[in-house]
Structure formats: structure tokens, C-alpha cells
Scaffold this motif. Structure first.
Motif, PDB file in Angstrom:
ATOM      1  N   THR A 191       4.077   3.731   8.330  1.00 28.08           N
ATOM      2  CA  THR A 191       3.661   4.168   9.676  1.00 28.08           C
ATOM      3  C   THR A 191       3.714   5.805   9.502  1.00 28.08           C
ATOM      4  O   THR A 191       4.185   6.337   8.797  1.00 28.08           O
ATOM      5  CB  THR A 191       4.553   3.785  10.774  1.00 28.08           C
ATOM      6  OG1 THR A 191       5.637   4.290  10.826  1.00 28.08           O
ATOM      7  CG2 THR A 191       4.694   2.174  10.711  1.00 28.08           C
ATOM      8  N   ALA A 192       2.779   6.192  10.240  1.00 25.93           N
ATOM      9  CA  ALA A 192       2.790   7.943  10.512  1.00 25.93           C
ATOM     10  C   ALA A 192       2.229   7.959  12.001  1.00 25.93           C
ATOM     11  O   ALA A 192       1.320   7.270  12.595  1.00 25.93           O
ATOM     12  CB  ALA A 192       1.845   8.715   9.502  1.00 25.93           C
ATOM     13  N   TYR A 193       2.768   9.176  12.565  1.00 18.64           N
ATOM     14  CA  TYR A 193       2.423   9.397  13.978  1.00 18.64           C
ATOM     15  C   TYR A 193       1.976  10.870  14.454  1.00 18.64           C
ATOM     16  O   TYR A 193       1.448  11.353  15.420  1.00 18.64           O
ATOM     17  CB  TYR A 193       3.690   9.016  15.012  1.00 18.64           C
ATOM     18  CG  TYR A 193       4.279   7.862  14.582  1.00 18.64           C
ATOM     19  CD1 TYR A 193       3.874   6.520  14.892  1.00 18.64           C
ATOM     20  CD2 TYR A 193       5.623   8.000  13.825  1.00 18.64           C
ATOM     21  CE1 TYR A 193       4.572   5.307  14.532  1.00 18.64           C
ATOM     22  CE2 TYR A 193       6.157   6.659  13.667  1.00 18.64           C
ATOM     23  CZ  TYR A 193       5.520   5.604  13.734  1.00 18.64           C
ATOM     24  OH  TYR A 193       6.502   4.416  13.540  1.00 18.64           O
ATOM     25  N   ASP A 194       1.848  11.694  13.179  1.00 21.69           N
ATOM     26  CA  ASP A 194       1.556  13.127  13.516  1.00 21.69           C
ATOM     27  C   ASP A 194       0.964  13.714  11.943  1.00 21.69           C
ATOM     28  O   ASP A 194       0.935  13.010  10.763  1.00 21.69           O
ATOM     29  CB  ASP A 194       2.621  13.918  14.073  1.00 21.69           C
ATOM     30  CG  ASP A 194       3.917  13.710  12.851  1.00 21.69           C
ATOM     31  OD1 ASP A 194       3.675  14.110  11.578  1.00 21.69           O
ATOM     32  OD2 ASP A 194       5.052  13.615  13.038  1.00 21.69           O
ATOM     33  N   TYR A 195       0.208  14.855  12.374  1.00 23.03           N
ATOM     34  CA  TYR A 195      -0.443  15.458  11.175  1.00 23.03           C
ATOM     35  C   TYR A 195       0.397  15.763   9.833  1.00 23.03           C
ATOM     36  O   TYR A 195       0.167  15.294   8.681  1.00 23.03           O
ATOM     37  CB  TYR A 195      -1.407  16.794  11.746  1.00 23.03           C
ATOM     38  CG  TYR A 195      -2.087  17.397  10.692  1.00 23.03           C
ATOM     39  CD1 TYR A 195      -3.263  17.251  10.618  1.00 23.03           C
ATOM     40  CD2 TYR A 195      -1.599  18.680  10.029  1.00 23.03           C
ATOM     41  CE1 TYR A 195      -4.187  17.887   9.594  1.00 23.03           C
ATOM     42  CE2 TYR A 195      -2.222  19.140   9.203  1.00 23.03           C
ATOM     43  CZ  TYR A 195      -3.499  19.116   8.756  1.00 23.03           C
ATOM     44  OH  TYR A 195      -4.202  19.589   8.053  1.00 23.03           O
ATOM     45  N   PRO A 196       1.568  16.611   9.938  1.00 15.67           N
ATOM     46  CA  PRO A 196       2.276  16.704   8.952  1.00 15.67           C
ATOM     47  C   PRO A 196       2.589  15.549   8.064  1.00 15.67           C
ATOM     48  O   PRO A 196       2.619  15.577   6.950  1.00 15.67           O
ATOM     49  CB  PRO A 196       3.218  17.918   9.268  1.00 15.67           C
ATOM     50  CG  PRO A 196       3.465  17.754  10.649  1.00 15.67           C
ATOM     51  CD  PRO A 196       1.923  17.188  11.157  1.00 15.67           C
ATOM     52  N   THR A 197       3.280  14.793   8.630  1.00 19.69           N
ATOM     53  CA  THR A 197       3.879  13.450   8.117  1.00 19.69           C
ATOM     54  C   THR A 197       2.924  12.843   7.486  1.00 19.69           C
ATOM     55  O   THR A 197       3.075  12.280   6.237  1.00 19.69           O
ATOM     56  CB  THR A 197       4.698  12.514   9.456  1.00 19.69           C
ATOM     57  OG1 THR A 197       5.498  13.619   9.818  1.00 19.69           O
ATOM     58  CG2 THR A 197       5.450  11.459   8.241  1.00 19.69           C
ATOM     59  N   ALA A 198       1.831  12.696   8.010  1.00 21.59           N
ATOM     60  CA  ALA A 198       0.705  11.753   7.575  1.00 21.59           C
ATOM     61  C   ALA A 198       0.063  12.587   6.209  1.00 21.59           C
ATOM     62  O   ALA A 198      -0.289  11.645   5.183  1.00 21.59           O
ATOM     63  CB  ALA A 198      -0.700  11.377   8.596  1.00 21.59           C
ATOM     64  N   GLY A 199      -0.119  13.867   6.231  1.00 24.04           N
ATOM     65  CA  GLY A 199      -0.534  14.464   4.919  1.00 24.04           C
ATOM     66  C   GLY A 199       0.297  14.144   3.979  1.00 24.04           C
ATOM     67  O   GLY A 199       0.149  14.256   2.844  1.00 24.04           O
ATOM     68  N   LEU A 200       1.725  14.402   4.149  1.00 21.09           N
ATOM     69  CA  LEU A 200       2.970  14.319   3.227  1.00 21.09           C
ATOM     70  C   LEU A 200       2.590  12.920   2.725  1.00 21.09           C
ATOM     71  O   LEU A 200       2.839  12.586   1.307  1.00 21.09           O
ATOM     72  CB  LEU A 200       4.066  14.421   3.778  1.00 21.09           C
ATOM     73  CG  LEU A 200       4.868  15.882   3.772  1.00 21.09           C
ATOM     74  CD1 LEU A 200       6.046  15.840   4.417  1.00 21.09           C
ATOM     75  CD2 LEU A 200       4.894  16.020   2.139  1.00 21.09           C
ATOM     76  N   LEU A 201       2.677  11.712   3.698  1.00 19.74           N
ATOM     77  CA  LEU A 201       2.688  10.436   2.948  1.00 19.74           C
ATOM     78  C   LEU A 201       1.356  10.195   2.092  1.00 19.74           C
ATOM     79  O   LEU A 201       1.363   9.548   1.145  1.00 19.74           O
ATOM     80  CB  LEU A 201       2.945   9.430   4.132  1.00 19.74           C
ATOM     81  CG  LEU A 201       3.848   9.447   5.071  1.00 19.74           C
ATOM     82  CD1 LEU A 201       3.657   8.315   6.028  1.00 19.74           C
ATOM     83  CD2 LEU A 201       5.035   9.489   4.309  1.00 19.74           C
ATOM     84  N   ASP A 202       0.218  10.857   2.617  1.00 23.09           N
ATOM     85  CA  ASP A 202      -0.915  10.535   1.867  1.00 23.09           C
ATOM     86  C   ASP A 202      -0.974  11.200   0.470  1.00 23.09           C
ATOM     87  O   ASP A 202      -1.626  10.719  -0.457  1.00 23.09           O
ATOM     88  CB  ASP A 202      -2.222  11.095   2.621  1.00 23.09           C
ATOM     89  CG  ASP A 202      -3.517  10.585   2.174  1.00 23.09           C
ATOM     90  OD1 ASP A 202      -3.705   9.133   2.043  1.00 23.09           O
ATOM     91  OD2 ASP A 202      -4.285  11.514   2.217  1.00 23.09           O
ATOM     92  N   SER A 203      -0.396  12.288   0.489  1.00 23.74           N
ATOM     93  CA  SER A 203      -0.249  12.928  -0.875  1.00 23.74           C
ATOM     94  C   SER A 203       0.396  12.113  -2.198  1.00 23.74           C
ATOM     95  O   SER A 203       0.323  12.587  -3.203  1.00 23.74           O
ATOM     96  CB  SER A 203       0.253  14.341  -0.758  1.00 23.74           C
ATOM     97  OG  SER A 203       1.724  14.317  -0.582  1.00 23.74           O
ATOM     98  N   THR A 204       1.127  11.265  -1.348  1.00 27.91           N
ATOM     99  CA  THR A 204       1.794  10.393  -2.548  1.00 27.91           C
ATOM    100  C   THR A 204       1.068   9.134  -3.206  1.00 27.91           C
ATOM    101  O   THR A 204       1.247   8.546  -4.117  1.00 27.91           O
ATOM    102  CB  THR A 204       3.060   9.471  -2.153  1.00 27.91           C
ATOM    103  OG1 THR A 204       2.548   8.690  -1.028  1.00 27.91           O
ATOM    104  CG2 THR A 204       4.123  10.713  -1.173  1.00 27.91           C
ATOM    105  N   GLY A 205      -0.067   9.049  -2.798  1.00 29.17           N
ATOM    106  CA  GLY A 205      -1.082   8.065  -3.053  1.00 29.17           C
ATOM    107  C   GLY A 205      -0.630   6.671  -2.585  1.00 29.17           C
ATOM    108  O   GLY A 205      -1.402   5.589  -3.040  1.00 29.17           O
TER     109      GLY A 205
END
Ligand code: KIV
Length: 266
Positions: free
Chosen positions: A27-41
Motif C-alpha cells: 500500500t501507499a498513501y502519499d507521493y514520497p512513499t509511493a515514489g520510493l516503493l515504485d523505485s524498487t520495482g
């Protein structure tokens, strides 16, 4: 986000079941967390209605509104380049008839750059799932423990009615769902459900036999206050890391050692 050719599409996500590669979601709820999670693939990000509890501090997922879900999904949608982004339809945004469900899910897709919605329910939501899919809105189902029905279920308990779970999963698939979350069901039942349908199952508290796994990101990072559910594994201890950092800052300000020379303009 949506114009990036490398972003995982709904058909690619569904096809992962055949490839046998496990699907990873958080799950993600905000811009910085979503960007970090996304960068892991990882392959999927869910803007879960768990934000009601995790971000807003409510004791259940019932209070969060559609407008609030959209507000957070906009932030996540802006950050993600690779993962498929799914947004939970909050209670009771899909219980008010199929037209209202299409209108509400349509708002999510139009306003957030996210690609799909998730709705809690299987057999009893088949008509709504089919209507959304007919309108071109990809739907992820969610069976087993359904937190939006917490009062009816009588608590956050493992759901083990195998016949009901099989019927729910098959009804969701037949209605056109592209994937299904299995929440808090016995591992052997999850295997049977997974084998009985051709769309991927994403487990949370459903054992290792699902096609993929999802966790609430705050639980994974060790940010959740108090006790976490048994199905959670915390991969970090950010609660303590943050508390230690803030305590050091507080002490250094009080001692006059922050700001130092490096942080000071001459
Ligand atoms: O809202 C949420 O975070 C969820 C996951 C637990 C699957 O629905």
C-alpha cells in the motif's frame, strides 16, 4: 505516469500468473512513499482504504470518504512510473447501485492517473464488478476478511468457509475481475482458491501459496503503533529510528550544537 511505456498494464499484471513469477504489492498513501516503493520495482501499489486507520487514525476503514481516497490517490498517481496502481473504493461508494458505482469509480480513474479500482466482495458484488468492467474500469476483487464489513463479521478474524470463498473467487473472475485479494484465510484454502481461477490471487494473511503478496507499508516498515497482526513481518524498525533521530535533534537544539558551522551562513 500513465504515458510511461514501462508501466505495468492490467493485462500484463494478470498474465504474471501464467509466468509463475510472484507478484509483489504494497500500500501507499502519499507521493514520497509511493515514489520510493515504485523505485524498487514492485509490480503493484494499492491506495488502500486502510489509510483511514494508518494515516487518519480511525479505528476502522469505514470513515474514509471517496474525496479523501481521491486526494491520496492523486499523490500516489503522480509519483508512480512502473507499478500498476489500484485504488480502493471506500464504503459505501459501490453499494448505491451500479450507476453510482460507475460514477464513483470513474471519478477515481479520471482524477488520479491510477489504472484500476478494488472493491471488497465476491459473489454479492458480481453485478457491480461486471458493470465497472463493461465501462472499461479494471476491478480487483477482495474476499475473505473484508474490513468494510467488520460489524457484520464480528471482528478481524480468519475466514475459513472454503465453499463460500471458492464461490466468491469464481464469481469475481466470471464478472471480469483481473485479480483478487485474499485476506486472512487458511493457507490451504488459499491454495485451492488460487488453483481454481485463472486470475492472480494476492494474499495478505493467506499463506505462501497465493500468486502474490501485499502488506500495509506502515506494518512492513515498523511504523505501526502497538500490536501488528500475526501475518505481518516488519522489515524495518522506523518507529524507533524516527524517535531516535528526533530525540537527537531535540537534544542538540537544547544544547546549542544544532545548527553547527556547516548549517550556518556567514
Ligand atoms: O486497504 C488495504 O490496505 C487493503 C489491503 C489490506 C489489501 O485492502
Amino acid at each position: 505516469m500513465s504515458s510511461d511505456a514501462r508501466q505495468i498494464t492490467v493485462p500484463q499484471f494478470t498474465a504474471m500468473k501464467q509466468s509463475g513469477r510472484k507478484i509483489t504489492m504494497l500500500t501507499a498513501y502519499d507521493y514520497p512513499t509511493a515514489g520510493l516503493l515504485d523505485s524498487t520495482g514492485i509490480e503493484g501499489i494499492l491506495v488502500g482504504d486502510s489509510l483511514s486507520m494508518v494515516v487518519q487514525g480511525h479505528s476502522s476503514t469505514l470513515p474514509v470518504t471517496l474525496d479523501e481516497m481521491i486526494y491520496h490517490a492523486e499523490m500516489v498517481g503522480r509519483a508512480v512510473r512502473h507499478a500498476l496502481v489500484v485504488v480502493d473504493m471506500p464504503f459505501p461508494s459501490f453499494h448505491l447501485g451500479v450507476h453510482k458505482a460507475i460514477e464513483n469509480a470513474g471519478r477515481i480513474l479520471k482524477q488520479t492517473q491510477c489504472q484500476a479500482v478494488k472493491i471488497e466482495g465476491g459473489m454479492e458484488q458480481a453485478e457491480v464488478i461486471a458493470a465497472l468492467v463493461t465501462a472499461g474500469i479494471p476491478v480487483m476483487g477482495h474476499i475473505g476478511l473484508r474490513p468494510q464489513s467488520i460489524h457484520q463479521l464480528g471482528g478481524y478474524r480468519v475466514q475459513s468457509d472454503q465453499q463460500q470463498l471458492l464461490a466468491d473467487a469464481q464469481a469475481a473472475e466470471q464478472a471480469g475481475a483481473f485479480s483478487i485479494v485474499l485476506e486472512c484465510i487458511p493457507a490451504e484454502v488459499a491454495v485451492r482458491v488460487t488453483q481454481s481461477i485463472s486470475i492472480p490471487t494476492i494474499g495478505i494473511g493467506a499463506g505462501p501459496g497465493c500468486d502474490g503478496q501485499i502488506l500495509v507499508v506502515n506494518d512492513l516498515l515498523g511504523l505501526t503503533p502497538g500490536r501488528v497482526p500475526r501475518h505481518v513481518r516488519a522489515y524495518a524498525d522506523l518507529k524507533n529510528t524516527i524517535a531516535q533521530a528526533v530525540t537527537r535533534y531535540r537534544d542538540e537544539v537544547r544544547q546549542g550544537t544544532f545548527p553547527g558551522k556547516e548549517q550556518t551562513f556567514q
